[in-house]
Design a protein around this motif. Structure first.
Motif, PDB file in Angstrom:
ATOM      1  N   MET A   1     -46.583  74.972  17.714  1.00 45.36           N
ATOM      2  CA  MET A   1     -47.389  74.169  18.634  1.00 45.36           C
ATOM      3  C   MET A   1     -48.655  74.908  19.054  1.00 45.36           C
ATOM      4  N   VAL A   2     -48.578  76.225  19.222  1.00 41.31           N
ATOM      5  CA  VAL A   2     -49.764  77.014  19.548  1.00 41.31           C
ATOM      6  C   VAL A   2     -50.797  76.914  18.416  1.00 41.31           C
ATOM      7  N   GLY A   3     -50.332  77.041  17.181  1.00 40.13           N
ATOM      8  CA  GLY A   3     -51.237  76.897  16.045  1.00 40.13           C
ATOM      9  C   GLY A   3     -51.895  75.530  16.007  1.00 40.13           C
ATOM     10  N   ALA A   4     -51.119  74.488  16.332  1.00 38.12           N
ATOM     11  CA  ALA A   4     -51.662  73.132  16.346  1.00 38.12           C
ATOM     12  C   ALA A   4     -52.730  72.975  17.426  1.00 38.12           C
ATOM     13  N   PHE A   5     -52.492  73.544  18.587  1.00 38.44           N
ATOM     14  CA  PHE A   5     -53.433  73.358  19.698  1.00 38.44           C
ATOM     15  C   PHE A   5     -54.728  74.145  19.504  1.00 38.44           C
ATOM     16  N   ILE A   6     -54.641  75.347  18.964  1.00 36.84           N
ATOM     17  CA  ILE A   6     -55.896  76.082  18.757  1.00 36.84           C
ATOM     18  C   ILE A   6     -56.721  75.437  17.649  1.00 36.84           C
ATOM     19  N   THR A   7     -56.052  74.821  16.683  1.00 40.98           N
ATOM     20  CA  THR A   7     -56.786  74.098  15.636  1.00 40.98           C
ATOM     21  C   THR A   7     -57.434  72.851  16.217  1.00 40.98           C
ATOM     22  N   TRP A   8     -56.697  72.118  17.034  1.00 41.25           N
ATOM     23  CA  TRP A   8     -57.268  70.933  17.692  1.00 41.25           C
ATOM     24  C   TRP A   8     -58.467  71.317  18.553  1.00 41.25           C
ATOM     25  N   MET A   9     -58.349  72.397  19.320  1.00 38.38           N
ATOM     26  CA  MET A   9     -59.449  72.822  20.184  1.00 38.38           C
ATOM     27  C   MET A   9     -60.679  73.176  19.364  1.00 38.38           C
ATOM     28  N   ALA A  10     -60.467  73.886  18.248  1.00 40.45           N
ATOM     29  CA  ALA A  10     -61.602  74.272  17.406  1.00 40.45           C
ATOM     30  C   ALA A  10     -62.273  73.054  16.786  1.00 40.45           C
ATOM     31  N   ALA A  11     -61.477  72.055  16.387  1.00 43.93           N
ATOM     32  CA  ALA A  11     -62.030  70.861  15.754  1.00 43.93           C
ATOM     33  C   ALA A  11     -62.689  69.935  16.775  1.00 43.93           C
ATOM     34  N   ALA A  12     -62.015  69.723  17.919  1.00 41.69           N
ATOM     35  CA  ALA A  12     -62.516  68.766  18.904  1.00 41.69           C
ATOM     36  C   ALA A  12     -63.651  69.329  19.746  1.00 41.69           C
ATOM     37  N   THR A  13     -63.619  70.618  20.054  1.00 38.45           N
ATOM     38  CA  THR A  13     -64.614  71.213  20.945  1.00 38.45           C
ATOM     39  C   THR A  13     -65.801  71.804  20.187  1.00 38.45           C
TER      40      THR A  13
END
Length: 300
Positions: free
Chosen positions: A46-58
């Motif tokens: 889940m940590v890997g998923a969230f840092i990827t989402w943050m990098a893509a969305a932000t």
């Protein structure tokens, strides 16, 4: 059902199963080598998923760039977690049974700590982003099968990383040391294998694979702070299917479970997904407790 519909159904199961296999390989590496039943494994996914989402969305970064970042970051966290938690347990536990019990309790604490930390940082809402969602048609006899490009990419990369780990363990000197420790820890130490260096490295690689799995999942599915626990349970089922310590078995077991779930949900109800997994889990434990793909099973 038409032939193309069957292909789409089975392919959907294989795509999900590829992620299952990748998660299970990391957990199997940790338990098979160190007897650490890391039930917090899914939380690091889940940590890997969230840092990827943050990098893509932000920041607008491609999630493909985040694959090596997720692996490196989670691997470093894994080495640190092993050094801070499980290394001391190894030194203070009088025997393997006590170590496994204490390690399980530590993993429980890690699970709740990581889950609540992510909820505190990013909140509890579902997150997601669009990435290669356009359909890709594959011509077949009597019709065509359509798949989202991102899911095909997820499947291909999951198999690539799973295969890379299996090749590493089977063909390199490092892999031979790992396999020797899995087969006989005492014998491996007698011939000079340094467990103090190998254990944290392999624990880190296991968490690194979970970070990659989380990165891949975020490309095609929504994510949340509660997503990790079901993947840990699924990984345990996959390991049971393939046999504890068997990396090839974990890969085959993950793909098989994904197909079973896809076909089962199609002919029953999607809400019964967990029930189907548990039925398979209990059945294998009762009929083939050594695993469907273990060496003992193949010789029989």
């Amino acid at each position: 059902m038409s032939f193309s519909a069957w292909i789409e159904l089975i392919a959907s199961g294989l795509i999900t199963g590829g992620i299952y296999a990748l998660v299970a390989l990391g957990l199997n590496l940790q338990y098979g080598l160190m007897r650490i039943l890391n039930i917090a494994h899914g939380e690091f996914l889940m940590v890997g998923a969230f840092i990827t989402w943050m990098a893509a969305a932000t920041f607008g970064l491609s999630p493909l760039w985040m694959i090596p970042v997720s692996f490196a970051l989670l691997m470093a966290i894994g080495v640190a977690v092993h050094w801070l938690c499980f290394r001391r347990l190894t030194a203070t536990s009088p025997n393997l049974d006590v170590f496994e019990a204490r390690g399980l309790m530590v993993a429980f604490g890690l699970m709740f700590f990581v889950q609540n930390a992510i909820s505190w940082i990013w909140g509890g809402d579902l997150r997601g982003y669009d990435y290669l969602t356009q359909p890709f048609a594959i011509p077949l006899p009597g019709g065509q099968a359509q798949f989202a490009v991102n899911k095909l990419l997820v499947f291909g990369l999951a198999l690539l990383f799973a295969g890379a780990l299996i090749v590493l363990l089977r063909t390199t000197l490092l892999g031979k040391g790992v396999r020797a420790l899995m087969q006989s820890p005492t014998g491996a130490m007698l011939v000079g294998i340094d467990t103090k260096r190998l254990h944290p490295l392999m624990f880190g690689i296991g968490l690194g694979l979970s970070g990659v799995a989380g990165c891949l999942l975020s490309m095609a599915y929504t994510i949340s702070p509660s997503m990790g626990e079901p993947y840990t349970v699924t990984a345990l089922i996959v390991i049971t299917l393939g046999g504890f310590g068997s990396m090839g078995g974990a890969l085959a077991g993950g793909l098989l479970l994904g197909v079973i779930e896809a076909i089962g949900m199609h002919f029953t109800n999607p809400s019964l997904k967990a029930l189907l997994s548990y039925i398979v889990f209990i059945g294998v434990l009762l009929l083939r407790p050594e695993g469907l793909f273990s060496r003992k099973t193949r010789k029989a």
